[in-house]
Enzyme design. Sequence first.
Site, mmCIF file in Angstrom:
data_model
loop_
_atom_site.group_PDB
_atom_site.id
_atom_site.type_symbol
_atom_site.label_atom_id
_atom_site.label_comp_id
_atom_site.label_asym_id
_atom_site.label_seq_id
_atom_site.Cartn_x
_atom_site.Cartn_y
_atom_site.Cartn_z
ATOM 1 C CG LEU A 283 -1.856 -1.203 1.344
ATOM 2 C CD1 LEU A 283 -2.758 -1.059 2.571
ATOM 3 C CD2 LEU A 283 -2.694 -1.386 0.089
ATOM 4 N N GLY B 130 -1.596 6.503 -2.421
ATOM 5 C CA GLY B 130 -2.746 6.430 -3.326
ATOM 6 C C GLY B 130 -3.818 5.488 -2.771
ATOM 7 C CG HIS B 131 -3.119 1.271 -2.289
ATOM 8 N ND1 HIS B 131 -1.770 1.075 -2.459
ATOM 9 C CD2 HIS B 131 -3.725 0.559 -3.268
ATOM 10 C CE1 HIS B 131 -1.564 0.269 -3.483
ATOM 11 N NE2 HIS B 131 -2.732 -0.053 -4.003
ATOM 12 C CB VAL C 8 -2.267 9.908 -5.058
ATOM 13 C CG1 VAL C 8 -1.329 10.708 -4.167
ATOM 14 C CG2 VAL C 8 -3.671 9.877 -4.460
ATOM 15 C CB SER D 263 2.633 -1.486 -5.676
ATOM 16 O OG SER D 263 1.460 -1.103 -4.995
ATOM 17 N NE ARG D 264 3.520 -4.572 -11.827
ATOM 18 C CZ ARG D 264 2.229 -4.909 -11.912
ATOM 19 N NH1 ARG D 264 1.311 -3.970 -12.037
ATOM 20 N NH2 ARG D 264 1.853 -6.172 -11.889
#
Length: 283
Positions: A37, A40-41, A181, A191-192
């Site tokens: 996470l 953005g999450h 975001v 996440s990448r």
Amino acid sequence: MAKQPAIARTVPALRRAIAAWRQAGETIALVPTMGALHVGHLALVREAHKRAQRVVVSIFVNPTQFAPHEDFGSYPRTFEADRSALAAAKADLIWAPTAAVMYPQGFATRIAPEGAALAGLEDKFRPHFFGGVCTVVAKLFLQVAPDVALFGQKDYQQLCVVTQMAKDLDLPLKVVGIPTVREKDGLALSSRNAYLSAEERAVAPTLYRALKTSAARIKKGEPIGRVLDDGRAEIAMAGFALDYLEARYALTLAPLASSQDGPIRLLVAAKIGKTRLIDNLGV
Ligand code: PAF
């Protein structure tokens, strides 16, 4: 210390928690994630709190949306950090099934989305992807039975596909897309991004810059074909291997019949080193 969210790892445990909230007359929001996470999450979790009394965050790295050559094995798994972040964000429950719970032996049903899922964008480069996403998201929707589910606009084609699936299958929930975001330099949070080297990270914002410049020029009335060619050249010059930079109808992702038509969404995907990044922007 922030209160830890409950963790459900089996469908009966999840359903018990959901049933207790429903009996108390509470509404439920779902934020589907694969973990790792980032801010953005957490923005999705914040929005979820505005739309429902209880917030469930699913964490499941879904094997069926990865092709054998993709990064399922190396996808970042950071459950303890995710749990602390979700405690701080006041999530009520983490739904964290194992692959055996989600896809038990004998599992034999898949969803085959069409429409936006066959737009020739992500589906062209990851043909397995939307079938895997829709199958798992349909399961998440049926398991959690939320009133509302929140997805980031960063995965714009995914948002279109999931919205259409919920509509087509009469799933009784609202799918909501939340704006991307970004880092200060414009790079969309993902996440990448953790895979990027320092040099790759430095050029990664080129994608957003090219989207912004292209959107402004299209708004001014410049021919879309020329604008996109310039955008593609800028991205390639920065060292990316470009998969696509396209302008599509924002709702269906169908190709544009004329530059007068809209609303338009620009979508891009490109690889820098071994990392594939996607982004998009409304015109
Ligand atoms: O966007 C994601 O993280 C995933 O595709 C999702 C929606 C959680 C399904 O696995």
